[in-house]
Design an enzyme around this catalytic site. Structure first.
Site, PDB file in Angstrom:
ATOM      1  N   CYS A 148     -23.546  -6.829 -18.011  1.00 53.66           N
ATOM      2  CA  CYS A 148     -22.260  -6.949 -17.318  1.00 53.66           C
ATOM      3  C   CYS A 148     -21.244  -5.991 -17.936  1.00 53.66           C
ATOM      4  O   CYS A 148     -21.138  -5.904 -19.157  1.00 53.66           O
ATOM      5  CB  CYS A 148     -21.685  -8.352 -17.471  1.00 53.66           C
ATOM      6  SG  CYS A 148     -22.624  -9.632 -16.647  1.00 53.66           S
TER       7      CYS A 148
ATOM      8  N   CYS B 169     -28.275  -9.140 -15.216  1.00 55.50           N
ATOM      9  CA  CYS B 169     -27.741  -8.793 -16.536  1.00 55.50           C
ATOM     10  C   CYS B 169     -28.729  -9.253 -17.612  1.00 55.50           C
ATOM     11  O   CYS B 169     -29.182 -10.390 -17.600  1.00 55.50           O
ATOM     12  CB  CYS B 169     -26.384  -9.467 -16.739  1.00 55.50           C
ATOM     13  SG  CYS B 169     -25.775  -9.388 -18.437  1.00 55.50           S
TER      14      CYS B 169
ATOM     15  N   CYS C  39     -26.806 -12.237 -19.785  1.00 55.41           N
ATOM     16  CA  CYS C  39     -26.422 -13.536 -19.226  1.00 55.41           C
ATOM     17  C   CYS C  39     -27.198 -13.886 -17.967  1.00 55.41           C
ATOM     18  O   CYS C  39     -27.093 -14.999 -17.460  1.00 55.41           O
ATOM     19  CB  CYS C  39     -24.918 -13.590 -18.952  1.00 55.41           C
ATOM     20  SG  CYS C  39     -24.421 -12.663 -17.478  1.00 55.41           S
TER      21      CYS C  39
ATOM     22  N   GLY D 223       0.797  -1.224   0.000  1.00 61.33           N
ATOM     23  CA  GLY D 223       0.000   0.000   0.000  1.00 61.33           C
ATOM     24  C   GLY D 223       0.830   1.275   0.000  1.00 61.33           C
ATOM     25  O   GLY D 223       0.292   2.365  -0.168  1.00 61.33           O
TER      26      GLY D 223
ATOM     27  N   CYS E  87     -19.353 -12.111 -19.150  1.00 57.88           N
ATOM     28  CA  CYS E  87     -20.736 -12.172 -19.642  1.00 57.88           C
ATOM     29  C   CYS E  87     -20.853 -13.198 -20.767  1.00 57.88           C
ATOM     30  O   CYS E  87     -21.767 -14.022 -20.785  1.00 57.88           O
ATOM     31  CB  CYS E  87     -21.162 -10.796 -20.126  1.00 57.88           C
ATOM     32  SG  CYS E  87     -22.939 -10.616 -20.369  1.00 57.88           S
TER      33      CYS E  87
HETATM   34 ZN   LIG Z   1     -23.853 -10.548 -18.263  1.00 52.39          ZN
END
Ligand SMILES: [Zn+2]
Ligand SMILES: Nc1ncnc2c1ncn2[C@@H]1O[C@H](COP(=O)(O)OP(=O)(O)O)[C@@H](O)[C@H]1O
Ligand SMILES: [Mg+2]
Lengths: 299, 274
Positions: A277, A252, A255, A43, A283
């Site tokens: 997506c 979505c 999908c 970090g 997807c």
């Molecule tokens: Zn999707």
């Protein structure tokens, strides 16, 4: 001004004159040393002496320098921008690397050994033989409250992060909830405050205990920072306003996934919209799996 | 106000309780930018609940001394020890990280210009809450409750909690700065001309408020002022500075009613003439 892809094409003719992956070995070693330091201090922003790349800042020069320094002959590269492999920026960077190192590229997350990204972490869980390279526009999470570099350095050194919490407090004052939804601040390994670059906070949980090494490069400010594999990454919040990720009411449209980050897209000029997506590879894979399943049940 | 004291903290012993060990002790402290510019060979002890005024004309080194006493400017020579709980810390021997953490936990610092001590683009509540968040508070509702309590304590309408300090009057900004400092119950507060650029009537109200808070919360205070009336109203003891030297110090009434150093006599008489 010539476009990025024109420049990359121009490189084509003269690519023999360039070292593998464009940068000279000296520069690559210097960047790899900075990466190792970043891995050793999770970090922490490590300054590095970047080189001029044949493209403007904002095109992802930070990420490109990191990728160029770690790519080897056998690597398989995937490049995504906003989750998609086919946007101009992603295509240009992929094109650049296939020209200057002649390595294999892919759009499939699981086949890639190095994934350079802007704005997203792939939906599919990454493994410990993959490296995710982030393009970072502004590496310093405290910049908004303290413009002086000397002072932010001191704040990091002394772990004075109250002002970042104030920012989240102000969010709740204004909106009733923590409205920060991109570049959502995290602490890494219980120590350094880090800007995870402009990924949606939806992706923050994927930073935590990630199997893949994550490295972040800011080209303009010449900073590198890292999250080593299996590191704790905590998103800042309040006990009574806990961190939460974006959610959608619908799945979505393509999908049917319920657990992915969705983009809203216009589908006609009547203002009809749908949600799909943002990770195009994921997807497509989900759609293919469904087709396969249907096919199986028919046969 | 009595309510506030009950709500906010356990009452401590009587003001200026010298039976307790000194809270802050400075020995042979010097910091000179140039001869006569800064301060030289300062010794002082401050006890819990005690108010010490540093007075002197402009340029005499008051602000420089206050910065050093409050951990923000290392002296060239000398040492400062701060007693917290049962630990004694040498302010400039500990690391910067330790010093900043000590300041955060135990000191309040009220700047002359309120915007130097406030975040102008953060709401009043956020300004008050920052210190709490720095000290690890992570409950929004609790932080807000503290902010409301402290707005009331410094006589700012609680409905202003979400407003930006830039929309406040000078007097309100100064009261907000005080609230921001007191919210973590520091034992020791440093103030540099807190009533400085304010109108006379606003000054009077602010002084009244400071005096009440100091008594109710049993705060130890080092206050810098060039205004002897302010010192008379608030301070148990006074230190008079001239060109970086402490020329006289003692109990407020004694110094102001019976000044022994010619410079103090001059200061006192010029006030009387006004
Ligand atoms: Zn999707
Ligand atoms: N950072 C600095 N560098 C050089 N000289 C300074 C600095 N700060 C203050 N001085 C000088 O030190 C003297 C004391 O200043 P200061 O402590 O601000 O006085 P006061 O608060 O009593 O008006 C003044 O002559 C001032 O000009
Ligand atoms: Mg001054």
């Amino acid at each position: 001004m010539t476009s990025f892809s024109q420049q990359a094409t121009a490189l084509d003719d003269s690519s023999q004159q360039y070292n593998f992956a464009y940068l000279d070995e000296q520069t690559k070693r210097m960047i790899r040393r900075a990466i190792l330091k970043g891995v050793a201090i999770p970090g922490y922003q490590v300054p590095f002496g970047g080189r001029e790349m044949p493209m403007p800042y904002g095109w992802g020069t930070g990420g490109i320098m990191l990728s160029a320094s770690i790519l080897g002959q056998d690597d398989v590269l995937k490049v995504i921008d906003q989750g998609a492999d086919d946007t101009t920026n992603a295509v240009s960077i992929r094109h650049f690397f296939s020209k200057v190192c002649d390595i294999a590229t892919t759009e499939k997350t699981e086949q890639a050994s190095v994934i350079q990204t802007r704005h997203r972490i792939p939906e599919q869980a990454l493994s410990n033989n993959q490296i995710l390279v982030f393009q970072v526009p502004i590496p310093e999470p405290l910049r908004f409250i303290e413009p002086r570099e000397t002072e932010t350095k001191k704040m990091h050194a002394l772990e004075e992060y109250g002002s970042m919490q104030v920012k989240l407090y102000e969010d709740i004052v204004k909106y009733g909830y923590i409205a920060t939804s991109y570049a959502y601040p995290v602490t890494v390994h219980g120590r350094y405050l880090m800007d995870p670059s402009p990924i949606p906070k939806f992706d923050n949980p994927k930073l935590h205990q990630s199997e893949a090494l994550m490295i972040f490069g800011a080209g303009r400010e010449k900073r590198i920072y890292c999250i080593p594999p299996y590191t704790d990454v905590h998103s800042l919040d309040f006990d009574d306003h806990p961190f939460s990720i974006q959610q959608w009411d619908e799945p979505c449209s393509l999908c049917g996934s319920h657990d992915t980050f969705l983009d809203e897209v216009l589908i006609d000029d009547q203002g009809q919209r749908m949600f799909i997506c943002s990770d195009t590879d994921y997807c497509q894979k989900q759609q293919a799996a469904q087709l396969g399943a249907e096919h199986d049940s028919v046969s | 106000m009595t309510q506030l004291a009950k709500q906010l903290e356990e009452p401590r012993a009587n003001a200026a309780n010298q039976a307790e060990p000194a809270l802050l002790q400075a020995q042979n402290l010097s910091m000179l930018y140039a001869p006569g510019k800064g301060f030289e060979d300062v010794n002082l002890s401050l006890y819990p609940g005690e108010v010490l005024a540093i007075v002197g004309e402009s340029g005499s080194g008051k602000t420089t001394l206050l910065k050093t006493l409050s951990g923000r400017l290392a002296p060239q020579t000398g040492s400062i020890s701060f007693q917290s709980d049962s630990n004694t810390a040498e302010l400039y021997k500990i690391s910067e990280a330790e010093r900043r953490s000590l300041i955060r936990q135990h000191f309040g610092i009220v700047h002359q210009h309120p915007l130097d001590g406030l975040r102008p683009r953060v709401s009043a509540g956020g300004n008050i809450g920052e210190r709490l968040m720095e000290n690890g508070w992570r409950n929004y509702a609790e932080i807000r409750l503290q902010a409301l309590t402290w707005l009331k304590a410094v006589e700012i309408d609680q409905s202003r909690i979400d407003d930006m300090p830039l929309t406040f009057s000078g007097g309100m900004q100064q009261r907000l700065q005080i609230a921001r400092n007191l919210v973590t119950h520091p034992r020791l507060v440093f103030m540099d001309e807190p009533t400085g650029g304010l109108d006379v009537s606003v000054q009077a109200r602010l002084l009244d408020l400071i005096r009440n808070l100091v008594t109710e919360l049993q705060l130890a205070v080092v206050i810098v002022t060039h205004d002897l009336a302010v010192a008379r109203l608030l301070a148990h003891r006074i230190m008079v500075m001239k060109q970086g030297q402490v020329v006289e110090s003692g109990l407020t009434d004694r110094v102001l009613d019976d000044p022994s150093h010619p410079y103090t006599q001059l200061l006192v008489s010029s006030v009387l003439q006004q």
